[in-house]
Structures are given as structure tokens and as C-alpha cells.
Design a protein around this motif. Structure first.
Motif, PDB file in Angstrom:
ATOM      1  N   PRO A 265       0.857  -1.118  -0.044  1.00  0.00           N
ATOM      2  CA  PRO A 265       0.016   0.012   0.047  1.00  0.00           C
ATOM      3  C   PRO A 265       0.786   1.301  -0.108  1.00  0.00           C
ATOM      4  N   LYS A 266       0.336   2.367  -0.476  1.00  0.00           N
ATOM      5  CA  LYS A 266       1.052   3.489  -0.639  1.00  0.00           C
ATOM      6  C   LYS A 266       0.980   4.207   0.600  1.00  0.00           C
ATOM      7  N   LYS A 267       2.034   4.816   1.031  1.00  0.00           N
ATOM      8  CA  LYS A 267       2.207   5.297   2.552  1.00  0.00           C
ATOM      9  C   LYS A 267       0.951   6.504   2.514  1.00  0.00           C
ATOM     10  N   PRO A 268       0.490   6.709   3.767  1.00  0.00           N
ATOM     11  CA  PRO A 268      -0.401   7.829   3.774  1.00  0.00           C
ATOM     12  C   PRO A 268       0.259   9.215   3.654  1.00  0.00           C
ATOM     13  N   ASN A 269      -0.663   9.939   2.953  1.00  0.00           N
ATOM     14  CA  ASN A 269      -0.444  11.500   3.008  1.00  0.00           C
ATOM     15  C   ASN A 269      -0.680  12.110   4.202  1.00  0.00           C
ATOM     16  N   ILE A 270       0.216  13.255   4.646  1.00  0.00           N
ATOM     17  CA  ILE A 270      -0.083  13.922   5.760  1.00  0.00           C
ATOM     18  C   ILE A 270      -0.267  15.375   5.333  1.00  0.00           C
TER      19      ILE A 270
ATOM     20  N   GLU B 272      -9.292   7.974   2.011  1.00  0.00           N
ATOM     21  CA  GLU B 272      -8.911   6.751   2.954  1.00  0.00           C
ATOM     22  C   GLU B 272      -7.505   6.741   3.185  1.00  0.00           C
ATOM     23  N   ASN B 273      -6.621   7.540   2.319  1.00  0.00           N
ATOM     24  CA  ASN B 273      -5.053   7.268   2.571  1.00  0.00           C
ATOM     25  C   ASN B 273      -4.643   8.577   2.676  1.00  0.00           C
ATOM     26  N   THR B 274      -5.339   9.629   3.775  1.00  0.00           N
ATOM     27  CA  THR B 274      -4.813  10.690   4.219  1.00  0.00           C
ATOM     28  C   THR B 274      -5.057  11.235   5.521  1.00  0.00           C
ATOM     29  N   MET B 275      -4.097  11.501   6.238  1.00  0.00           N
ATOM     30  CA  MET B 275      -4.513  11.920   7.725  1.00  0.00           C
ATOM     31  C   MET B 275      -4.381  13.597   7.559  1.00  0.00           C
ATOM     32  N   ILE B 276      -5.443  14.265   7.893  1.00  0.00           N
ATOM     33  CA  ILE B 276      -5.351  15.510   8.421  1.00  0.00           C
ATOM     34  C   ILE B 276      -5.460  16.080   9.735  1.00  0.00           C
ATOM     35  N   ILE B 277      -4.434  16.965  10.052  1.00  0.00           N
ATOM     36  CA  ILE B 277      -4.292  17.490  11.255  1.00  0.00           C
ATOM     37  C   ILE B 277      -4.595  19.165  11.292  1.00  0.00           C
ATOM     38  N   PHE B 278      -5.450  19.506  12.227  1.00  0.00           N
ATOM     39  CA  PHE B 278      -5.765  20.935  12.295  1.00  0.00           C
ATOM     40  C   PHE B 278      -5.621  21.441  13.872  1.00  0.00           C
ATOM     41  N   THR B 279      -4.694  22.400  13.886  1.00  0.00           N
ATOM     42  CA  THR B 279      -4.490  22.816  15.555  1.00  0.00           C
ATOM     43  C   THR B 279      -4.035  24.392  15.299  1.00  0.00           C
TER      44      THR B 279
ATOM     45  N   ALA C 212       5.714   9.529  12.281  1.00  0.00           N
ATOM     46  CA  ALA C 212       6.611   8.658  11.951  1.00  0.00           C
ATOM     47  C   ALA C 212       6.259   7.217  12.014  1.00  0.00           C
ATOM     48  N   GLU C 213       5.270   7.055  13.256  1.00  0.00           N
ATOM     49  CA  GLU C 213       4.765   5.606  13.574  1.00  0.00           C
ATOM     50  C   GLU C 213       3.987   5.215  12.467  1.00  0.00           C
ATOM     51  N   ILE C 214       3.025   5.923  11.948  1.00  0.00           N
ATOM     52  CA  ILE C 214       2.116   5.715  10.866  1.00  0.00           C
ATOM     53  C   ILE C 214       2.643   5.596   9.358  1.00  0.00           C
ATOM     54  N   THR C 215       3.834   6.077   9.184  1.00  0.00           N
ATOM     55  CA  THR C 215       4.410   6.362   7.868  1.00  0.00           C
ATOM     56  C   THR C 215       5.729   5.169   7.975  1.00  0.00           C
ATOM     57  N   GLU C 216       5.886   4.685   9.218  1.00  0.00           N
ATOM     58  CA  GLU C 216       7.009   3.783   9.443  1.00  0.00           C
ATOM     59  C   GLU C 216       8.381   4.446   9.131  1.00  0.00           C
ATOM     60  N   SER C 217       8.371   5.559   9.562  1.00  0.00           N
ATOM     61  CA  SER C 217       9.632   6.628   9.455  1.00  0.00           C
ATOM     62  C   SER C 217      10.523   6.417  10.750  1.00  0.00           C
ATOM     63  N   PRO C 218      11.690   6.323  10.636  1.00  0.00           N
ATOM     64  CA  PRO C 218      12.566   6.412  11.747  1.00  0.00           C
ATOM     65  C   PRO C 218      12.649   7.658  12.553  1.00  0.00           C
TER      66      PRO C 218
ATOM     67  N   GLY D 173       8.689  14.442  22.145  1.00  0.00           N
ATOM     68  CA  GLY D 173       7.202  13.911  22.033  1.00  0.00           C
ATOM     69  C   GLY D 173       7.269  12.347  21.827  1.00  0.00           C
ATOM     70  N   GLU D 174       6.184  11.883  22.161  1.00  0.00           N
ATOM     71  CA  GLU D 174       5.927  10.470  21.894  1.00  0.00           C
ATOM     72  C   GLU D 174       4.497  10.248  21.001  1.00  0.00           C
ATOM     73  N   SER D 175       4.642   8.998  20.304  1.00  0.00           N
ATOM     74  CA  SER D 175       3.392   8.773  19.345  1.00  0.00           C
ATOM     75  C   SER D 175       2.212   8.713  20.286  1.00  0.00           C
ATOM     76  N   ILE D 176       1.080   9.536  19.812  1.00  0.00           N
ATOM     77  CA  ILE D 176      -0.476   9.156  20.524  1.00  0.00           C
ATOM     78  C   ILE D 176      -1.452   8.626  19.600  1.00  0.00           C
ATOM     79  N   TRP D 177      -0.591   7.612  18.645  1.00  0.00           N
ATOM     80  CA  TRP D 177      -1.587   6.855  17.735  1.00  0.00           C
ATOM     81  C   TRP D 177      -2.400   5.938  18.539  1.00  0.00           C
ATOM     82  N   PRO D 178      -1.934   5.341  19.505  1.00  0.00           N
ATOM     83  CA  PRO D 178      -2.919   4.516  20.601  1.00  0.00           C
ATOM     84  C   PRO D 178      -3.942   5.322  20.996  1.00  0.00           C
ATOM     85  N   LEU D 179      -3.609   6.585  21.410  1.00  0.00           N
ATOM     86  CA  LEU D 179      -4.755   7.402  22.050  1.00  0.00           C
ATOM     87  C   LEU D 179      -5.900   7.681  20.838  1.00  0.00           C
TER      88      LEU D 179
END
Length: 474
Positions: free
Chosen positions: A29-34, A266-273, A336-342, A350-356
Motif C-alpha cells: 500500500p501507498k504510504k499515507p499522505n499527511i 482513505e489514505n490521508t491524515m489531516i491534522i488541524f490545530t 513517524a509511526e504511521i508512515t513507518e519512518s525512523p 514527544g511520543e506517538s499518540i496513535w494508540p490514544l
């Protein structure tokens, strides 16, 4: 016989070529757009989903309904440059030697050795583009194109750093608009700025829709001076500020719809803040805190708690709200977690909040709020917030706030002792519980001591061992 052997050889070669050109049955699968959208001085209460009533934000409402809204999302620094450094690197800005808000005289910026979200994603084959306000160094050595972005269009610093500033007229030079590293224009008015940013963002998405991309759209508004295009002039009940918010909402809607139109939802994460809370001294030209204490330039929740919406169809729950705390330093490790990036080679905070975001599983850990030149002013842990003695700004009780873009003067208050708040019961920070919970005070203060040993603290004259050099030029 020789001809038959030769013919068979051609058939085998042809079959092999055909096999090699066939697509695999299960392509990776294509890595997700951010897409990361960052507003400037947007108040916690400026969206309808956070309580606004004097203007409408239908597109941000839709984003929240189709994604998850975080109700206790923080920035670690309630000021422009420091806040942006923390977002893009995942590290507290004071660790990086970045404080305050850089202007046209700054000889420093984000150190080129620091790794940004753009750099970790570019290494994974992403197209990386930035549109909007940078504010991490205006000299060529520090521009976005030197920090992992393939392209850049926008302002190098705040939009009030121009000759028309209401308090320091003619101190600033003409406001430069950059394309990559070239000044392509100087602005004498800004009514088309939000529209231009939006058009450039849509162009970037169109140009890179066939590959993974990272778009950082950092709006200059609603930071003063306020400008709005003819599309939204006079549209809100509140006036110009409300018009500006409605145009930002429109911009989010344009980006969101573009993703849907291209079949990338379905392959894009959008963050607004936002980078911090509202600049309250500007009265009617400032945003809303939804009752939170104080605003921009303070470590009370009105200054550092910001709206935040995360959307990724099929991955992040729809219509959900989260009450656990998180911070902008968590954005990079989450991506980094969702794109499997180092992660960056240098230490980040910071730490990943993906589980949250996906399962509601929060990891209890402290967060810290810094202001001025490395003052550790507050520490958070779960529902608790411990505020340390410090000097902060506030509006005079008898201040006559204006609605013309001219600020009133702040007064300053010295907080004389540590104060403890239970934000789950007292989000407005009115009831000091320090005397009733000395064990909590001690626990949070011990966490703060660890941060002081690491990053220092001007309030206690502590020297940290984990600080790094800021980028400098002679």
C-alpha cells in the motif's frame, strides 16, 4: 534444429519479460499522505465545535464529525517561533535554543542539524511542501527548503512585522512574500493572503496526488493585522475577526474536498490545530478562550490549550472526543509511526499518540510549559497542573478593549507561590488545591526537577545538560 532452439529461447525470454511486467497480486500500500494545518493565534473557543457562536465553521465542524477532536491539546510555548519549532521537530524549543518570536533582524534559526517532519518523510520518498508562515529563521540558511521541504510559498515571519505595525511604525521593512528562497513580492495589504495560501496548497496536492505527500499549511491568520477577501467580508455577526475565521474554515474545506475529489480520503491524515491561544490585548481583533484563563504569551490554559482535530477515514474514529492531554511535540512521532519512518537521530521529547487516537489508550506522562527565556512555568500530569511562581501578563480589569487593531497595554502579575489545579473539575484554573494535595505537588515538582536537570530553568537558575545549539550566522 538450430532454428527450433532459437525460437524456444525467444519464447522463454518473452514469457520472462511478461512475468516481470505484471503487477503483483497484492501490491504494497501507498504510504499515507499527511496534511498539517496550523493556524496562528487561534483561540481554543474559536471553532463551533469548541463553543463559538458568533460565526460559523461548517467545514471544521465536518472535519471534527468525520474525525476525532482533542479537548486537552497543548502547545509547550505560547509564542510563535518556539511553538513552531516544537511542532516540526517533536522537541521542546528550549532544548533547541529557540525562544520567543524571530523578526527581520534575527541572525539565528532552527539548526540545520535538527530533523523536521519534512525531513523524516522526504527520506521515505514523500513529496514535501510548505505554504504559509515559517518563522524559524528568515535567512536562506534557515528557510523551509533547507529543512526538508521541496517547495515553499509564504511569509518568513509574522504578518504584523511590516511597516504598518500599530506600535512600532517603520521599524520593520516591507513584508516579503517568498517562493522557495526568492522574494517574489512585498505586501502592502493582505486581503488575498488566505486565498493565495489555499490555492498554493491545492496546487501542491494536485501535483503530487500520485505519490505520498506531506503538506504543511501554516496560515498567517488570525494573527493581527486581520485581513479577509471579498468572499467573506461582512459575513459574521462579530465583525472582521469572525470573517477571518470563516475564511480559514473555508480554506480547510477546500483542502478537505480536494482530498475527497481525488479519491485520497482513505489514505490521508489531516491534522488541524493552532500555535497558541488568542492575543487578548487586541480586543475585538482577538479570539476566544472559551473561558480558559489568560491567553497568548502565558502558560495558563488560555495561552497553551488549543483546538485540535485529527482525521483519517477508516483509521481514526469518527465523531469522537478525547479528554486526555497531548501536545504538539507528539505530532512528529505519531506521523513517524504511521508512515513507518525512523525518528530523528537526536533526542526528541514527544511520543506517538496513535494508540490514544485510535484506541483511546493514553500513556500517563508529564508535559511541560515554558515561556520567556527558558522559564519552566508549569507541569501537567494526567488531570493535574502545577504552576510555578513566575511573572505573567494580564489585561487590566478596567481595560477598554478596542475593535480597530490597536492593542491595549498589559499589566504584569507576580505569582508568588506554587498553585495546583485539577483541570478535570476546574478547567478555568480558579481553585488552587496545593494545600490540600501536598503529595501531588511533590510528585509533579519531582517531574519538573528532572526537566530542569535536562533542559534547565531560568526561574530556579538551573542549568540543563540536554540543550543543543541554535542555528546561527555571523
Amino acid at each position: 534444429m538450430k532454428k527450433i532452439t532459437l525460437a524456444l529461447g525467444f519464447l522463454v525470454l518473452f514469457a520472462a519479460c511478461q512475468k516481470n511486467t505484471q503487477k503483483p497480486e497484492n501490491p504494497s500500500p501507498k504510504k499515507p499522505n499527511i496534511i498539517l494545518i496550523f493556524a496562528d493565534d487561534l483561540g481554543y473557543g474559536d471553532l463551533e465545535s469548541y463553543g463559538a457562536t458568533q460565526w460559523t465553521t461548517p467545514h471544521l465542524n465536518q472535519l471534527a464529525q468525520e474525525g476525532t477532536q482533542m479537548n486537552r491539546f497543548y502547545v509547550p510555548h505560547a509564542v510563535c517561533s518556539a511553538s513552531r519549532a516544537a511542532l516540526l521537530t517533536g522537541a521542546y524549543a528550549n532544548r533547541l535554543g529557540i525562544y520567543g518570536a524571530y523578526d527581520h533582524t534575527a541572525k539565528q534559526g532552527l539548526h540545520p542539524a535538527e530533523e523536521t517532519i519534512a525531513e523524516i518523510l522526504k527520506a521515505q520518498g514523500y513529496a514535501t511542501g510548505m505554504v504559509g508562515k515559517w518563522h524559524l529563521g528568515h535567512l536562506p540558511e534557515f528557510l523551509p527548503t533547507r529543512q526538508g521541504f521541496d517547495s515553499y510559498y509564504g511569509l518568513p515571519y509574522s504578518n504584523d512585522m511590516w511597516p504598518h505595525h500599530p506600535e512600532v511604525k517603520d521599524y520593520y521593512p516591507p513584508l516579503p512574500l517568498l517562493q522557495n528562497e526568492e522574494v517574489i513580492d512585498t505586501l502592502d495589504e493582505q486581503s488575498q493572503l488566505t486565498t493565495l495560501y489555499t490555492e498554493k496548497a491545492l496546487e501542491f496536492i494536485d501535483q503530487n496526488s500520485d505519490r505520498p505527500f506531506f503538506l504543511y499549511l501554516a496560515h498567517s491568520m488570525p494573527h493581527v493585522p486581520l485581513y479577509v477577501s471579498e468572499k467573506f467580508a461582512g459575513q459574521s455577526e462579530q465583525g472582521l475577526y469572525g470573517d477571518v475565521i470563516m475564511e480559514i474554515d473555508w480554506s480547510v474545506g477546500q483542502v478537505h474536498q480536494k482530498i475527497k475529489d481525488l479519491g485520497l480520503e482513505e489514505n490521508t491524515m489531516i491534522i488541524f490545530t493552532s500555535d497558541n491561544g488568542p492575543w487578548l490585548s487586541y480586543g475585538g481583533h482577538a479570539g476566544l478562550t472559551a473561558g480558559l484563563r489568560e491567553g497568548k504569551g502565558t502558560s495558563w490554559d488560555g495561552g497553551i490549550r488549543v483546538p485540535a482535530i485529527f482525521k483519517w477515514t477508516g483509521k481514526i474514529p469518527e465523531g469522537k472526543t478525547i479528554e486526555d492531554p497531548a501536545m504538539t511535540i507528539d505530532v512528529l512521532p505519531t506521523i513517524a509511526e504511521i508512515t513507518e519512518s525512523p525518528l530523528p537521530e537526536k533526542l526528541i521529547d514527544g511520543e506517538s499518540i496513535w494508540p490514544l487516537l485510535t484506541e483511546g489508550k493514553a500513556k500517563a506522562r508529564p508535559y511541560f510549559a515554558y515561556y520567556n527565556r527558558n522559564e519552566l512555568q508549569a507541569v501537567f500530569y494526567e488531570n493535574w497542573k502545577l504552576v510555578f511562581p513566575h511573572r505573567y501578563r494580564t489585561l487590566p480589569k478596567d481595560a477598554e478593549l478596542r475593535n480597530d487593531g490597536i492593542p491595549v497595554k498589559y499589566e504584569h502579575i507576580n505569582l508568588e507561590k506554587m498553585e495546583l489545579y485539577d483541570l478535570s473539575l476546574d478547567p478555568f484554573e480558579q481553585i488552587d488545591l496545593a494545600s490540600k494535595h501536598p503529595e501531588i505537588v511533590q510528585k509533579l515538582n519531582e517531574m519538573a526537577d528532572q526537566a530542569r536537570k535536562d533542559m534547565g530553568d531560568a526561574l530556579t537558575d538551573s542549568q540543563g545538560t540536554g540543550q543543543r545549539e541554535v542555528g546561527r550566522v555571523q
